[in-house]
Design a protein around this motif. Sequence first.
Motif, mmCIF file in Angstrom:
data_model
loop_
_atom_site.group_PDB
_atom_site.id
_atom_site.type_symbol
_atom_site.label_atom_id
_atom_site.label_comp_id
_atom_site.label_asym_id
_atom_site.label_seq_id
_atom_site.Cartn_x
_atom_site.Cartn_y
_atom_site.Cartn_z
ATOM 1 N N PRO A 12 -1.110 3.819 5.330
ATOM 2 C CA PRO A 12 -0.118 2.680 4.767
ATOM 3 C C PRO A 12 -0.214 1.731 3.914
ATOM 4 O O PRO A 12 0.474 1.477 3.463
ATOM 5 N N VAL A 67 -11.379 -9.517 2.742
ATOM 6 C CA VAL A 67 -10.841 -8.445 4.176
ATOM 7 C C VAL A 67 -11.459 -7.074 3.500
ATOM 8 O O VAL A 67 -10.747 -6.489 2.836
ATOM 9 N N LYS A 68 -11.728 -6.565 4.535
ATOM 10 C CA LYS A 68 -12.345 -4.713 4.347
ATOM 11 C C LYS A 68 -11.461 -4.038 5.196
ATOM 12 O O LYS A 68 -11.419 -4.532 6.574
ATOM 13 N N GLY A 69 -11.087 -2.593 5.205
ATOM 14 C CA GLY A 69 -10.461 -2.017 5.897
ATOM 15 C C GLY A 69 -9.339 -1.838 5.980
ATOM 16 O O GLY A 69 -8.072 -2.398 5.629
ATOM 17 N N THR A 70 -8.359 -1.353 7.353
ATOM 18 C CA THR A 70 -7.092 -1.077 7.819
ATOM 19 C C THR A 70 -7.414 -1.924 8.921
ATOM 20 O O THR A 70 -8.362 -1.811 10.044
ATOM 21 N N PRO A 71 -6.108 -3.280 9.770
ATOM 22 C CA PRO A 71 -5.954 -3.123 11.176
ATOM 23 C C PRO A 71 -5.593 -2.030 12.370
ATOM 24 O O PRO A 71 -5.237 -2.792 13.040
ATOM 25 N N PHE A 72 -5.415 -0.804 11.934
ATOM 26 C CA PHE A 72 -5.069 0.487 12.680
ATOM 27 C C PHE A 72 -6.477 1.626 11.972
ATOM 28 O O PHE A 72 -6.494 1.437 11.245
ATOM 29 N N GLU A 73 -6.391 2.851 12.745
ATOM 30 C CA GLU A 73 -6.605 3.456 12.656
ATOM 31 C C GLU A 73 -6.185 4.949 11.471
ATOM 32 O O GLU A 73 -4.982 5.164 11.799
ATOM 33 N N PRO A 75 -6.144 8.314 9.254
ATOM 34 C CA PRO A 75 -6.422 9.632 9.962
ATOM 35 C C PRO A 75 -7.311 10.021 8.826
ATOM 36 O O PRO A 75 -7.826 11.184 9.047
ATOM 37 N N ARG A 81 -12.800 1.778 4.837
ATOM 38 C CA ARG A 81 -13.102 0.911 5.781
ATOM 39 C C ARG A 81 -14.159 -0.142 4.967
ATOM 40 O O ARG A 81 -14.240 -1.121 5.395
#
Lengths: 153, 535
Positions: A12, A67-73, A75, A81
């Motif tokens: 998202p 800032v790298k990645g997402t604050p949620f996992e 799928p 990441r």
Amino acid sequence: MNVGTAHSEVNPNTRVMSSRGMWLSYLLGIGLLHIILLSIPFVSVPMVWTLTNLIHNMCMYLLLHTVKGTPFETPDQGKARLLTHWEQMDYGVQFTASRKFLTITPIILYILTSFYTKYDRVHFVINTVSLLTVLIPKLPQLHGVRLFGINKY
Amino acid sequence: SFGLDKQPKTLYLSDLQVHHGSCNGGLYSRPFIESFEETPMLVAVLTYMGYGILTIFGYLRDFLRARKIEKCHIAREREEQKDFVPLYQDFENFYTRNLYMRIRDNWNRPICSVPADKVDLVERVSYDYNWTFSHTGRVVKDVINMGSYNYLGFSENKGSCADAVAEVTLKYGAGVGSTRQEMGNLDGHEELEKLVARFLGVESAMAFGMGFATNSMNIPALAGKGCLILSDELNHASLVLGARLSGSTIRVFKHNNMQSLEKLLRDAIVHGQPRTHRPWKKILILVEGIYSMEGSIIRLPEVIALKKKYKAYLYLDEAHSIGALGGRGRGVVDYFGLDPTDVDIMMGTFTKSFGAAGGYIGGKKELIDYLRSHSHSAVYATSMSPPVVEQIITSMKCIMGEDGTTIGKKRIQQLAENTVYFRRRLREMGFIIYGNNDSPVVPLMVYMPAKIGAFGREMLKRNIGVVVVGFPATPIIESRARFCVSAAHTKEMLDQALSAISEVGDLLQLKYSRHRILPTLDRPFDETTYEECED
């Protein structure tokens, strides 16, 4: 509440910058920052504009390019990441509307700042360096590039 | 042959996006009214502000936890492993730690009675801001259940279904202990499959023990490498997983947008496979009957027309629509008055309208025979347990009217009335409701992160249980509360729920709808051409 419960959008984060009202909120945020700085009584107008430019570019660099990645996992087992938010936007497709908007806004802010600081040399140098820190990471050639291994993992 | 009306009669109100039906040449026999009102701009800006403030505070709290100023409740790696490469990226848990934990008491609420029209909840209290819960020992009785998928009210522990199930449990026991292909094929399964085939109007059907597994285990058996899957944007996780496991190319079309689907079909057929340009082995369109988070109903007549024109296959997942739509309760195909043999693979679940568990796939006999030997679920998964089979058989016979009573027919009518009434009242109150006018799933938009938690809690205080859902399960500015209307709800219960919703809506200022009816403009679409139906 997990990603993928109500839609098949894998990440998202890619759609956040193009959601309805995001651009307006961003501009309002800059305006708010500027007004707060203007309310400090002992700071002169050129100083306020330079500070606005600096703080805006610093926050943009931190949030979009550090800032790298997402604050949620997600799928997709973490494909994003190691990607910064700028690299995640629209799944890496270049020259979309949000990318153009986020490139043009610091430039316009820089032009306004140059005007209000009356093209003073010291302010010019500081503002230009700050603008470059924000424009260079946005180049398509630097997609996924990490200089000197900074921020690689 | 189809009516060859080239000018679609869709009235397109640009701001509210209300589609009034009987469009596309008389394909629809009834008006297709759905609305997805856009987020008001002020609400969107405030929502972003809300998430921004929560993120800033999240970073602050993480900083305090790292500096040991604040106690850290969440599991972390051991001190001895500090210099190792980290196992987990703690940023991935940022949302769970800092946003979800704050309002966690709205989910996973333990219930201690059958989830019928009313349910009993175990009362929980938390003394450390939702990190741990303790049960007070009390039970919150008779909470009106607006969250269970109980469309026809078969989730009950009394009545003919429950008696039949009790009898069968005494005779067969509760477990099966084997897969369908080995020792687990009971006479109940055979009877169930024949009944399901008759119910749907197809040649043959097969039942599986788990609805999610029906999708994720059978789509790989149907599509593989070299096939193309066209999947709706908002398809359920089970369909997405099944599509990914199959190894086919997946292309996503915009939700319920037939122009987008047609464009994808045309591009696929014209260009073929990505690099070799060979023709696709098969093209499978994955859609659902009712989308449970949007409350929208698929435009099935148009999808079938497209599928016939471009010779693709259609996989229809009727998880929420079977039993809940249609004059005879036969699902979305019955709702539109179409022929069930037009849909190649009709899939559905028994979880929602039948009060049981499991899924089915219906279609031509060759297809089902193929699935019986090639589906992962049939070969490796345990078959449905006998009480569940009996529950489905009894409830399905009740819906069809074959048990000699009119209970089924009355329930279908009650559900339709309840749906129309509930939706009309909510719209009149001024809430933004998504979805089709006839869908029993009613998403009510809540938008802001704090209001998600507040809505759930305030409704529980007024003894109504609702399901709320927010980002990242939904788009960032479209958090919602989802109501599931049931035939078991009486008008008094609905009125009680509606007055509570109105009260909470006033308290939280959720009545965002602007109800602006603009003068209708006939906007010419890119035409979809549905002619060339060679009979």
